[in-house]
Design a protein around this motif. Structure first.
Motif, PDB file in Angstrom:
ATOM      1  N   TYR A 151      49.222  11.090  43.372  1.00 21.43           N
ATOM      2  CA  TYR A 151      48.683  10.944  44.733  1.00 21.43           C
ATOM      3  C   TYR A 151      47.865   9.654  44.847  1.00 21.43           C
ATOM      4  CZ  TYR A 151      46.596  12.047  49.219  1.00 21.43           C
ATOM      5  OH  TYR A 151      46.211  12.002  50.543  1.00 21.43           O
ATOM      6  N   TRP A 261      38.902  15.868  45.387  1.00 17.96           N
ATOM      7  CA  TRP A 261      37.955  16.009  46.496  1.00 17.96           C
ATOM      8  C   TRP A 261      37.579  14.649  47.076  1.00 17.96           C
ATOM      9  CZ3 TRP A 261      36.168  19.889  49.401  1.00 17.96           C
ATOM     10  CH2 TRP A 261      34.996  19.695  50.141  1.00 17.96           C
ATOM     11  N   ASN A 264      41.033  13.290  48.942  1.00 18.30           N
ATOM     12  CA  ASN A 264      41.643  14.057  50.025  1.00 18.30           C
ATOM     13  C   ASN A 264      41.168  15.506  49.939  1.00 18.30           C
ATOM     14  OD1 ASN A 264      43.515  15.682  51.580  1.00 18.30           O
ATOM     15  ND2 ASN A 264      44.889  13.909  51.633  1.00 18.30           N
ATOM     16  N   ARG A 265      40.367  15.932  50.880  1.00 22.74           N
ATOM     17  CA  ARG A 265      39.826  17.292  50.849  1.00 22.74           C
ATOM     18  C   ARG A 265      40.930  18.350  50.928  1.00 22.74           C
ATOM     19  NH1 ARG A 265      34.247  16.688  52.357  1.00 22.74           N
ATOM     20  NH2 ARG A 265      33.630  14.795  51.243  1.00 22.74           N
ATOM     21  N   LYS A 266      41.979  18.066  51.711  1.00 24.87           N
ATOM     22  CA  LYS A 266      43.073  19.041  51.828  1.00 24.87           C
ATOM     23  C   LYS A 266      43.759  19.243  50.479  1.00 24.87           C
ATOM     24  CE  LYS A 266      44.119  18.301  56.729  1.00 24.87           C
ATOM     25  NZ  LYS A 266      45.148  17.850  57.714  1.00 24.87           N
ATOM     26  N   LEU A 267      43.952  18.146  49.749  1.00 24.14           N
ATOM     27  CA  LEU A 267      44.540  18.238  48.421  1.00 24.14           C
ATOM     28  C   LEU A 267      43.674  19.104  47.512  1.00 24.14           C
ATOM     29  CD1 LEU A 267      46.629  17.354  46.292  1.00 24.14           C
ATOM     30  CD2 LEU A 267      45.209  15.322  45.871  1.00 24.14           C
ATOM     31  N   TYR A 269      41.624  21.481  48.407  1.00 27.44           N
ATOM     32  CA  TYR A 269      41.722  22.879  48.828  1.00 27.44           C
ATOM     33  C   TYR A 269      43.016  23.520  48.317  1.00 27.44           C
ATOM     34  CZ  TYR A 269      37.816  22.120  52.049  1.00 27.44           C
ATOM     35  OH  TYR A 269      36.580  21.846  52.591  1.00 27.44           O
ATOM     36  N   ILE A 270      44.108  22.752  48.313  1.00 30.62           N
ATOM     37  CA  ILE A 270      45.386  23.272  47.829  1.00 30.62           C
ATOM     38  C   ILE A 270      45.314  23.570  46.332  1.00 30.62           C
ATOM     39  CG2 ILE A 270      47.805  22.661  47.409  1.00 30.62           C
ATOM     40  CD1 ILE A 270      47.684  21.048  50.052  1.00 30.62           C
ATOM     41  N   LEU A 271      44.658  22.693  45.587  1.00 31.44           N
ATOM     42  CA  LEU A 271      44.574  22.847  44.135  1.00 31.44           C
ATOM     43  C   LEU A 271      43.537  23.873  43.695  1.00 31.44           C
ATOM     44  CD1 LEU A 271      44.750  19.102  42.991  1.00 31.44           C
ATOM     45  CD2 LEU A 271      46.599  20.795  42.965  1.00 31.44           C
TER      46      LEU A 271
END
Length: 325
Positions: A151, A261, A264-267, A269-271
């Motif tokens: 990423y 974190w 990318n905060r969304k990344l 959250y997914i992990l």
């Protein structure tokens, strides 16, 4: 998303930061081999392997100089990261020579928690509904790292060298500790002393037992599970009675979560669910004592800061002039 794999990157003829720290670790462990040479099992082979890693590093530098682009930069750094699969079992070749310390950690575990959490945890949750998610989390250790590294490469190339350096350096900090502090973990220590002694809270010192014995206790849980068998297979290939304290699985995965974190905060959250399962799995499959995992969590923040400071002070590369650290 435009990959720009062949976009030209001008970096001069020097080493990347991750290559520099890898060569430093290579040199330190080479010196240790020479000091311990008469006692080691196959020091000549280990020295040749280290020479091979040095040669590979400079071959990749030559390749990059011929084709200086993002793709060859990626190859140079990812090869150094992939070599961690070699450096991890290599720690066992050193600490197998020293008296094992598991008896201290098992005794501390008993004193603090009045039980062996790794044994009780698996007894409380033996079903497939616990076994498979925990083993999935444990197996996700390397994929999680790969996802975050790729990423950064695709979306924040200007930060790519830094995160590769921090990740590899963090591993090396833990590995140096493992060389000096030989703790194998419950899955090796408990079968060495026998479960009768574990149940009787008797944790004897076993000296250099693991110098000649590497029997691995099969993990608890649902034995016919897909992820259970993936973890068992990977441990049979690459696991050694080493690297239990502190847990690098917890420590490194925490560092990976910090990196996710920040980019990318969304990344992140997914992990996060995989991260939680991984941390729990270290105790559930009896790879670590609970104190190993707790200390792994705590040390992760210090190791991350130390590795970041080393990068800032020593290895700011002209390849990535836009890094804002």
């Amino acid at each position: 998303m435009e990959l720009k794999l062949f976009e030209r990157v001008e970096s001069g003829k020097g080493l990347f930061a991750v290559e520099s720290i890898s060569l430093i670790y290579n040199a330190l462990t080479t010196i240790l081999i020479l000091l311990l040479y008469p006692r080691m099992d196959h020091p000549g082979t280990m020295l040749l392997e280290r020479l091979g890693i040095v040669v590979l590093t400079f071959v990749l530098i030559h390749l990059y100089q011929a084709f200086p682009c993002r793709l060859t930069a990626f190859v140079r750094m990812v090869v150094q990261m992939s070599l961690l699969a070699y450096w991890y079992p290599d720690t066992f070749e050193f600490n197998r020579l020293f008296p094992n310390l598991d008896y201290l950690f098992a005794s501390a575990e008993q004193a603090i928690f009045h039980c062996q959490p790794s044994v009780e945890f698996s007894k409380l949750c033996p079903s497939v509904w616990f076994s498979e998610p925990f083993n999935m989390g444990y197996f996700f250790y390397y994929p999680m790292m790969l996802i975050v590294v790729v990423y950064y490469f695709l979306t924040r190339f200007e930060w790519f060298e830094k995160i590769c350096f921090v990740l590899v350096t963090s591993f090396f900090i833990y590995y140096l500790f493992y060389i000096l502090v030989p703790v194998a973990g419950p899955q090796f220590y408990f079968p060495a002393i026998g479960m009768d002694k574990v149940n009787a809270c008797d944790f004897p010192a076993i000296g250099d037992y693991f110098n000649d014995n590497t029997f691995l206790l099969p993990g608890p849980g649902y034995e016919h599970g897909f992820f259970y068998n993936l973890v068992e297979a990977s441990q049979e290939v690459g696991e050694r009675p080493t690297a239990a304290f502190p847990s690098s699985h917890v420590g490194i995965s925490t560092i990976v979560m910090i990196m996710a974190w920040r980019v990318n905060r969304k990344l992140a959250y997914i992990l996060f669910p995989f991260y939680v399962l991984l941390c729990c799995a270290t105790v559930y499959i009896q790879a670590h004592y609970l104190i190993d995992s707790l200390v792994g969590l705590i040390t992760a923040f210090f190791v991350y800061q130390l590795a970041t400071l080393m990068y800032k002070r020593w290895f700011i590369s002209p390849v990535f002039k836009r890094i804002m650290y």
